[in-house]
Design a protein around this motif. Structure first.
Motif, PDB file in Angstrom:
ATOM      1  N   ARG A  85      34.651  67.275 -12.514  1.00  0.00           N
ATOM      2  CA  ARG A  85      33.415  67.058 -13.285  1.00  0.00           C
ATOM      3  C   ARG A  85      32.513  66.016 -12.624  1.00  0.00           C
ATOM      4  O   ARG A  85      31.280  66.143 -12.650  1.00  0.00           O
ATOM      5  CB  ARG A  85      33.790  66.601 -14.694  1.00  0.00           C
ATOM      6  N   THR A  86      33.104  65.009 -12.011  1.00  0.00           N
ATOM      7  CA  THR A  86      32.320  63.905 -11.447  1.00  0.00           C
ATOM      8  C   THR A  86      32.049  64.101  -9.950  1.00  0.00           C
ATOM      9  O   THR A  86      30.899  64.197  -9.519  1.00  0.00           O
ATOM     10  CB  THR A  86      33.047  62.573 -11.673  1.00  0.00           C
ATOM     11  N   HIS A  87      33.104  64.161  -9.169  1.00  0.00           N
ATOM     12  CA  HIS A  87      32.943  64.134  -7.715  1.00  0.00           C
ATOM     13  C   HIS A  87      32.652  65.512  -7.112  1.00  0.00           C
ATOM     14  O   HIS A  87      31.827  65.616  -6.201  1.00  0.00           O
ATOM     15  CB  HIS A  87      34.167  63.497  -7.073  1.00  0.00           C
ATOM     16  N   HIS A  88      33.299  66.545  -7.587  1.00  0.00           N
ATOM     17  CA  HIS A  88      32.981  67.878  -7.078  1.00  0.00           C
ATOM     18  C   HIS A  88      31.562  68.280  -7.473  1.00  0.00           C
ATOM     19  O   HIS A  88      30.832  68.874  -6.668  1.00  0.00           O
ATOM     20  CB  HIS A  88      33.986  68.908  -7.597  1.00  0.00           C
ATOM     21  N   HIS A  89      31.183  67.937  -8.675  1.00  0.00           N
ATOM     22  CA  HIS A  89      29.818  68.231  -9.130  1.00  0.00           C
ATOM     23  C   HIS A  89      28.792  67.521  -8.248  1.00  0.00           C
ATOM     24  O   HIS A  89      27.783  68.105  -7.846  1.00  0.00           O
ATOM     25  CB  HIS A  89      29.649  67.811 -10.584  1.00  0.00           C
ATOM     26  N   PHE A  90      29.067  66.257  -7.940  1.00  0.00           N
ATOM     27  CA  PHE A  90      28.166  65.493  -7.080  1.00  0.00           C
ATOM     28  C   PHE A  90      28.038  66.160  -5.710  1.00  0.00           C
ATOM     29  O   PHE A  90      26.930  66.311  -5.180  1.00  0.00           O
ATOM     30  CB  PHE A  90      28.694  64.067  -6.921  1.00  0.00           C
ATOM     31  N   LEU A  91      29.151  66.565  -5.124  1.00  0.00           N
ATOM     32  CA  LEU A  91      29.114  67.198  -3.806  1.00  0.00           C
ATOM     33  C   LEU A  91      28.352  68.519  -3.838  1.00  0.00           C
ATOM     34  O   LEU A  91      27.598  68.835  -2.907  1.00  0.00           O
ATOM     35  CB  LEU A  91      30.534  67.421  -3.286  1.00  0.00           C
ATOM     36  N   ASN A  92      28.548  69.280  -4.877  1.00  0.00           N
ATOM     37  CA  ASN A  92      27.849  70.565  -4.975  1.00  0.00           C
ATOM     38  C   ASN A  92      26.337  70.390  -5.063  1.00  0.00           C
ATOM     39  O   ASN A  92      25.578  71.297  -4.695  1.00  0.00           O
ATOM     40  CB  ASN A  92      28.355  71.343  -6.194  1.00  0.00           C
ATOM     41  N   GLN A  93      25.913  69.228  -5.513  1.00  0.00           N
ATOM     42  CA  GLN A  93      24.472  68.944  -5.585  1.00  0.00           C
ATOM     43  C   GLN A  93      23.939  68.365  -4.280  1.00  0.00           C
ATOM     44  O   GLN A  93      22.889  68.780  -3.778  1.00  0.00           O
ATOM     45  CB  GLN A  93      24.191  67.980  -6.732  1.00  0.00           C
ATOM     46  N   ILE A  94      24.660  67.392  -3.719  1.00  0.00           N
ATOM     47  CA  ILE A  94      24.098  66.639  -2.602  1.00  0.00           C
ATOM     48  C   ILE A  94      24.263  67.335  -1.253  1.00  0.00           C
ATOM     49  O   ILE A  94      23.448  67.133  -0.348  1.00  0.00           O
ATOM     50  CB  ILE A  94      24.700  65.207  -2.549  1.00  0.00           C
ATOM     51  N   LEU A  95      25.285  68.155  -1.081  1.00  0.00           N
ATOM     52  CA  LEU A  95      25.498  68.788   0.224  1.00  0.00           C
ATOM     53  C   LEU A  95      24.344  69.714   0.618  1.00  0.00           C
ATOM     54  O   LEU A  95      23.825  69.606   1.742  1.00  0.00           O
ATOM     55  CB  LEU A  95      26.838  69.530   0.253  1.00  0.00           C
ATOM     56  N   LYS A 128      30.005  69.165   5.909  1.00  0.00           N
ATOM     57  CA  LYS A 128      29.611  70.044   4.813  1.00  0.00           C
ATOM     58  C   LYS A 128      30.497  71.292   4.758  1.00  0.00           C
ATOM     59  O   LYS A 128      31.002  71.667   3.695  1.00  0.00           O
ATOM     60  CB  LYS A 128      28.146  70.449   4.958  1.00  0.00           C
ATOM     61  N   THR A 129      30.687  71.941   5.903  1.00  0.00           N
ATOM     62  CA  THR A 129      31.527  73.140   5.950  1.00  0.00           C
ATOM     63  C   THR A 129      32.960  72.824   5.533  1.00  0.00           C
ATOM     64  O   THR A 129      33.567  73.544   4.722  1.00  0.00           O
ATOM     65  CB  THR A 129      31.513  73.744   7.360  1.00  0.00           C
ATOM     66  N   ASP A 130      33.486  71.720   6.076  1.00  0.00           N
ATOM     67  CA  ASP A 130      34.861  71.331   5.735  1.00  0.00           C
ATOM     68  C   ASP A 130      35.000  71.044   4.242  1.00  0.00           C
ATOM     69  O   ASP A 130      35.971  71.467   3.602  1.00  0.00           O
ATOM     70  CB  ASP A 130      35.271  70.097   6.534  1.00  0.00           C
ATOM     71  N   LEU A 131      34.036  70.328   3.679  1.00  0.00           N
ATOM     72  CA  LEU A 131      34.117  69.957   2.268  1.00  0.00           C
ATOM     73  C   LEU A 131      33.969  71.158   1.351  1.00  0.00           C
ATOM     74  O   LEU A 131      34.652  71.256   0.319  1.00  0.00           O
ATOM     75  CB  LEU A 131      33.051  68.914   1.925  1.00  0.00           C
ATOM     76  N   GLU A 132      33.096  72.078   1.693  1.00  0.00           N
ATOM     77  CA  GLU A 132      32.915  73.269   0.848  1.00  0.00           C
ATOM     78  C   GLU A 132      34.209  74.076   0.770  1.00  0.00           C
ATOM     79  O   GLU A 132      34.598  74.545  -0.297  1.00  0.00           O
ATOM     80  CB  GLU A 132      31.766  74.115   1.386  1.00  0.00           C
ATOM     81  N   GLN A 133      34.892  74.216   1.898  1.00  0.00           N
ATOM     82  CA  GLN A 133      36.173  74.912   1.887  1.00  0.00           C
ATOM     83  C   GLN A 133      37.233  74.090   1.156  1.00  0.00           C
ATOM     84  O   GLN A 133      38.063  74.636   0.416  1.00  0.00           O
ATOM     85  CB  GLN A 133      36.615  75.188   3.327  1.00  0.00           C
ATOM     86  N   HIS A 134      37.181  72.787   1.356  1.00  0.00           N
ATOM     87  CA  HIS A 134      38.138  71.874   0.715  1.00  0.00           C
ATOM     88  C   HIS A 134      38.031  71.938  -0.804  1.00  0.00           C
ATOM     89  O   HIS A 134      39.055  71.995  -1.510  1.00  0.00           O
ATOM     90  CB  HIS A 134      37.845  70.452   1.206  1.00  0.00           C
ATOM     91  N   LEU A 135      36.819  71.941  -1.323  1.00  0.00           N
ATOM     92  CA  LEU A 135      36.632  71.997  -2.776  1.00  0.00           C
ATOM     93  C   LEU A 135      37.168  73.295  -3.355  1.00  0.00           C
ATOM     94  O   LEU A 135      37.781  73.306  -4.434  1.00  0.00           O
ATOM     95  CB  LEU A 135      35.148  71.845  -3.131  1.00  0.00           C
ATOM     96  N   ILE A 136      36.938  74.392  -2.660  1.00  0.00           N
ATOM     97  CA  ILE A 136      37.454  75.683  -3.134  1.00  0.00           C
ATOM     98  C   ILE A 136      38.972  75.667  -3.176  1.00  0.00           C
ATOM     99  O   ILE A 136      39.600  76.102  -4.150  1.00  0.00           O
ATOM    100  CB  ILE A 136      36.939  76.832  -2.243  1.00  0.00           C
ATOM    101  N   LYS A 137      39.597  75.153  -2.118  1.00  0.00           N
ATOM    102  CA  LYS A 137      41.060  75.101  -2.071  1.00  0.00           C
ATOM    103  C   LYS A 137      41.615  74.238  -3.206  1.00  0.00           C
ATOM    104  O   LYS A 137      42.614  74.598  -3.843  1.00  0.00           O
ATOM    105  CB  LYS A 137      41.531  74.553  -0.730  1.00  0.00           C
ATOM    106  N   GLU A 171      41.637  62.983   5.835  1.00  0.00           N
ATOM    107  CA  GLU A 171      41.619  62.165   7.046  1.00  0.00           C
ATOM    108  C   GLU A 171      40.490  62.606   7.976  1.00  0.00           C
ATOM    109  O   GLU A 171      39.772  61.770   8.537  1.00  0.00           O
ATOM    110  CB  GLU A 171      42.967  62.278   7.763  1.00  0.00           C
ATOM    111  N   LEU A 172      40.313  63.898   8.127  1.00  0.00           N
ATOM    112  CA  LEU A 172      39.245  64.421   8.977  1.00  0.00           C
ATOM    113  C   LEU A 172      37.874  64.041   8.421  1.00  0.00           C
ATOM    114  O   LEU A 172      36.970  63.658   9.164  1.00  0.00           O
ATOM    115  CB  LEU A 172      39.366  65.936   9.101  1.00  0.00           C
ATOM    116  N   ALA A 173      37.718  64.153   7.103  1.00  0.00           N
ATOM    117  CA  ALA A 173      36.447  63.770   6.479  1.00  0.00           C
ATOM    118  C   ALA A 173      36.168  62.293   6.697  1.00  0.00           C
ATOM    119  O   ALA A 173      35.031  61.893   6.989  1.00  0.00           O
ATOM    120  CB  ALA A 173      36.477  64.089   4.984  1.00  0.00           C
ATOM    121  N   GLY A 174      37.200  61.466   6.580  1.00  0.00           N
ATOM    122  CA  GLY A 174      37.029  60.037   6.793  1.00  0.00           C
ATOM    123  C   GLY A 174      36.588  59.707   8.207  1.00  0.00           C
ATOM    124  O   GLY A 174      35.752  58.826   8.421  1.00  0.00           O
ATOM    125  N   LYS A 175      37.107  60.433   9.186  1.00  0.00           N
ATOM    126  CA  LYS A 175      36.720  60.202  10.575  1.00  0.00           C
ATOM    127  C   LYS A 175      35.250  60.558  10.799  1.00  0.00           C
ATOM    128  O   LYS A 175      34.520  59.846  11.513  1.00  0.00           O
ATOM    129  CB  LYS A 175      37.611  61.008  11.507  1.00  0.00           C
TER     130      LYS A 175
END
Length: 228
Positions: A85-95, A128-137, A171-175
C-alpha cells in the motif's frame, strides 16, 4: 540507560528506532542491504567517530516524539499489506514519472551535461526495469507465500528460494542507487540547470529515500522472520 551499542546490527537498530534512518543516511551507513552488519563494522570502515554516532542515536531515542508504528509487532499479512500500500504504490507512481523526466532532461541538456545525464538515464532505466519485475514477483509469488506461512508451514522451503532471490535483487538495486548518487554528486544539479532538471534530481533522491525504507522493512524485518 543506553539503548544502542556498537555490537548491534544496523538493521536491528532501525527496526527498534525508525528515525535512526536519518542519521545513518547522513553518515552514508547502509541500513537496508547492509543492515545485517554490526554498527561497529560500518563505523570502522568509514572512519567515523563511534561516540558521535552513538550520541546521536541516543538523542533521538530519548525524544518523546517516537515512531508510533512498530513494524516488528505487525503480522506477516499486516506488514505485507503496508509495504504494498505504501512503497509499491509509491514506486508505481514515481517510476513512469522519472522515466519521462530523465529522458526529457537528457534530450534538452545532453550537449552540456551529457557525461552525467546519459549515465543517469541508463542507470535509472535499468533500475526501473528491475524494480517493475521485482514488484510483480513479490506481489504475485513471495508475498502470498509469506502470508500463507501463517496458516501452512509446509510451504516454507519454497519461501526460502524466493527470499534469497529477493535479497539479491535488493542488493542490485542498492548498487544502482549508490552509482546514481555518485554520478549526480549527491543529487546536486549544475548551476545552469532548469526547473525540470532540478525536479528530476529531487525526484531521484525521493526514490532513493523511499527504497531505503522499503528494503529495510523487507530485509531487516519481514524476511528475517522464522519461516518454519
Amino acid at each position: 540507560m543506553t539503548r544502542f551499542n556498537l555490537n548491534q546490527k544496523i538493521g536491528d537498530i532501525v527496526a527498534q528506532e525508525p528515525r535512526a534512518m536519518d542519521i545513518f543516511k547522513k553518515y552514508r551507513i547502509d541500513f537496508c542491504c547492509g543492515g545485517n552488519r554490526p554498527l561497529a563494522e560500518a563505523i570502522h570502515e568509514q572512519q567515523l567517530d563511534p561516540d558521535e554516532i552513538l550520541n546521536r542515536l541516543e538523542a533521538i531515542g530519548s525524544d518523546q516524539k517516537s515512531e508510533s508504528r512498530d513494524f516488528r509487532e505487525m503480522s506477516n499479512s499486516e506488514l505485507v499489506d503496508y509495504i504494498v500500500r505504501t512503497h509499491h504504490h509509491f514506486l508505481n507512481q514515481i517510476l513512469p514519472e522519472l522515466s519521462e523526466l530523465t529522458t526529457k532532461i537528457l534530450r534538452v541538456h545532453c550537449r552540456n551535461h551529457g557525461d552525467t545525464l546519459f549515465k543517469v538515464h541508463s542507470l535509472f532505466h535499468r533500475l526501473k526495469t528491475d524494480l517493475e519485475q521485482h514488484l510483480i514477483k513479490e506481489e504475485e509469488i513471495l508475498f502470498p507465500l509469506m502470508k500463507g506461512i501463517e496458516k501452512n508451514s509446509e510451504i516454507s522451503s519454497l519461501v526460502y528460494r524466493y527470499i534469497a532471490e529477493t535479497e539479491e535483487e535488493h542488493e542490485l538495486a542498492g548498487k544502482i542507487l549508490k552509482e546514481l548518487r555518485q554520478i549526480t554528486a549527491d543529487y546536486r544539479p549544475p548551476a545552469d540547470a532548469c526547473a525540470t532538471y532540478r525536479l528530476t534530481f529531487q525526484k531521484l533522491e525521493e526514490l532513493e529515500t523511499d527504497l531505503f525504507q522499503h528494503i529495510h522493512l523487507e530485509n531487516n524485518i519481514l524476511l528475517k522472520r522464522p519461516v518454519a
